[in-house]
Design a protein around this motif. Structure first.
Motif, short mmCIF file in Angstrom:
data_model
loop_
_atom_site.label_atom_id
_atom_site.label_comp_id
_atom_site.label_asym_id
_atom_site.label_seq_id
_atom_site.Cartn_x
_atom_site.Cartn_y
_atom_site.Cartn_z
N MET A 1 0.83 -1.17 0.00
CA MET A 1 0.00 0.00 0.00
C MET A 1 0.88 1.24 0.00
O MET A 1 1.94 1.26 0.60
CB MET A 1 -0.89 0.00 1.23
N THR A 2 0.42 2.26 -0.67
CA THR A 2 1.21 3.48 -0.74
C THR A 2 0.86 4.41 0.40
O THR A 2 -0.21 4.34 0.98
CB THR A 2 0.96 4.22 -2.07
N ASP A 3 1.79 5.29 0.71
CA ASP A 3 1.56 6.28 1.75
C ASP A 3 1.11 7.61 1.15
O ASP A 3 1.01 8.60 1.84
CB ASP A 3 2.85 6.48 2.57
N LYS A 4 0.87 7.61 -0.15
CA LYS A 4 0.48 8.82 -0.85
C LYS A 4 -0.97 9.19 -0.51
O LYS A 4 -1.84 8.33 -0.51
CB LYS A 4 0.62 8.59 -2.36
N PRO A 5 -1.24 10.47 -0.22
CA PRO A 5 -2.62 10.89 0.04
C PRO A 5 -3.50 10.69 -1.21
O PRO A 5 -3.01 10.75 -2.34
CB PRO A 5 -2.50 12.38 0.36
N TRP A 6 -4.79 10.48 -1.01
CA TRP A 6 -5.71 10.18 -2.11
C TRP A 6 -5.74 11.32 -3.14
O TRP A 6 -5.90 11.07 -4.33
CB TRP A 6 -7.11 9.90 -1.59
N TYR A 7 -5.59 12.55 -2.71
CA TYR A 7 -5.70 13.69 -3.63
C TYR A 7 -4.48 13.84 -4.54
O TYR A 7 -4.49 14.66 -5.45
CB TYR A 7 -5.98 14.99 -2.87
N LYS A 8 -3.45 13.03 -4.35
CA LYS A 8 -2.29 13.05 -5.24
C LYS A 8 -2.35 11.93 -6.27
O LYS A 8 -1.44 11.78 -7.06
CB LYS A 8 -1.01 12.96 -4.43
N SER A 9 -3.44 11.18 -6.28
CA SER A 9 -3.62 10.09 -7.23
C SER A 9 -4.51 10.56 -8.38
O SER A 9 -5.64 10.98 -8.18
CB SER A 9 -4.28 8.89 -6.53
N LEU A 48 -22.33 6.60 -5.95
CA LEU A 48 -21.37 6.73 -4.86
C LEU A 48 -20.64 5.41 -4.63
O LEU A 48 -19.45 5.39 -4.32
CB LEU A 48 -22.07 7.20 -3.59
N GLY A 49 -21.34 4.30 -4.80
CA GLY A 49 -20.72 2.99 -4.65
C GLY A 49 -19.64 2.74 -5.68
O GLY A 49 -18.59 2.17 -5.37
N VAL A 50 -19.87 3.17 -6.90
CA VAL A 50 -18.86 2.99 -7.96
C VAL A 50 -17.61 3.80 -7.63
O VAL A 50 -16.49 3.31 -7.78
CB VAL A 50 -19.44 3.39 -9.34
N VAL A 51 -17.79 5.03 -7.18
CA VAL A 51 -16.63 5.86 -6.83
C VAL A 51 -15.85 5.22 -5.68
O VAL A 51 -14.62 5.12 -5.73
CB VAL A 51 -17.07 7.30 -6.47
N LEU A 52 -16.56 4.76 -4.66
CA LEU A 52 -15.88 4.12 -3.54
C LEU A 52 -15.20 2.82 -3.96
O LEU A 52 -14.14 2.48 -3.43
CB LEU A 52 -16.87 3.87 -2.41
N ALA A 53 -15.78 2.11 -4.91
CA ALA A 53 -15.15 0.89 -5.41
C ALA A 53 -13.84 1.20 -6.11
O ALA A 53 -12.85 0.49 -5.93
CB ALA A 53 -16.11 0.17 -6.37
N VAL A 54 -13.81 2.26 -6.90
CA VAL A 54 -12.55 2.65 -7.57
C VAL A 54 -11.50 3.00 -6.52
O VAL A 54 -10.35 2.60 -6.63
CB VAL A 54 -12.78 3.82 -8.55
N PHE A 55 -11.89 3.72 -5.50
CA PHE A 55 -10.95 4.06 -4.43
C PHE A 55 -10.42 2.79 -3.77
O PHE A 55 -9.23 2.67 -3.49
CB PHE A 55 -11.62 4.95 -3.39
N GLY A 56 -11.30 1.83 -3.51
CA GLY A 56 -10.89 0.59 -2.85
C GLY A 56 -10.03 -0.30 -3.72
O GLY A 56 -9.05 -0.87 -3.26
N VAL A 57 -10.36 -0.44 -5.00
CA VAL A 57 -9.60 -1.29 -5.91
C VAL A 57 -8.19 -0.75 -6.07
O VAL A 57 -7.23 -1.51 -6.13
CB VAL A 57 -10.32 -1.41 -7.27
N ARG A 58 -8.05 0.55 -6.11
CA ARG A 58 -6.71 1.15 -6.26
C ARG A 58 -5.83 0.87 -5.06
O ARG A 58 -4.61 0.95 -5.16
CB ARG A 58 -6.82 2.66 -6.47
N ASP A 59 -6.39 0.55 -3.91
CA ASP A 59 -5.59 0.30 -2.70
C ASP A 59 -5.33 -1.18 -2.44
O ASP A 59 -4.69 -1.51 -1.45
CB ASP A 59 -6.29 0.92 -1.48
N LEU A 60 -5.79 -2.06 -3.33
CA LEU A 60 -5.54 -3.48 -3.12
C LEU A 60 -4.05 -3.78 -3.30
O LEU A 60 -3.39 -3.22 -4.18
CB LEU A 60 -6.35 -4.32 -4.12
#
Length: 66
Positions: A1-9, A48-60
């Motif tokens: 997992m990265t330590d980069k904040p979400w707003y830098k992705s 909202l679920g789709v957006v949260l899914a993208v956020f979650g998939v990127r952190d796998l």
């Protein structure tokens, strides 16, 4: 997992912008009366679920191999 904040992705910013545009479109339809309230709520939850899914998939872990 990265330590980069979400707003830098770039992927997460893109997902947030696409999700925000979908939410604004749904809210606009609801407020103008072209979308029924029950359908609007269902659509908002899905958007909202789709957006949260993208956020979650990127952190796998297997997506973020180093």
């Amino acid at each position: 997992m990265t330590d980069k904040p979400w707003y830098k992705s770039k992927t997460k910013i893109g997902a947030a912008l696409v999700g925000l545009s979908a939410v604004i479109g749904t809210l606009g339809g609801w407020l103008s009366g072209t979308i029924e309230p029950s359908q609007a709520i269902t659509s908002l939850i899905a958007e909202l679920g789709v957006v949260l899914a993208v956020f979650g998939v990127r952190d796998l872990p297997f997506v973020n191999k180093k």
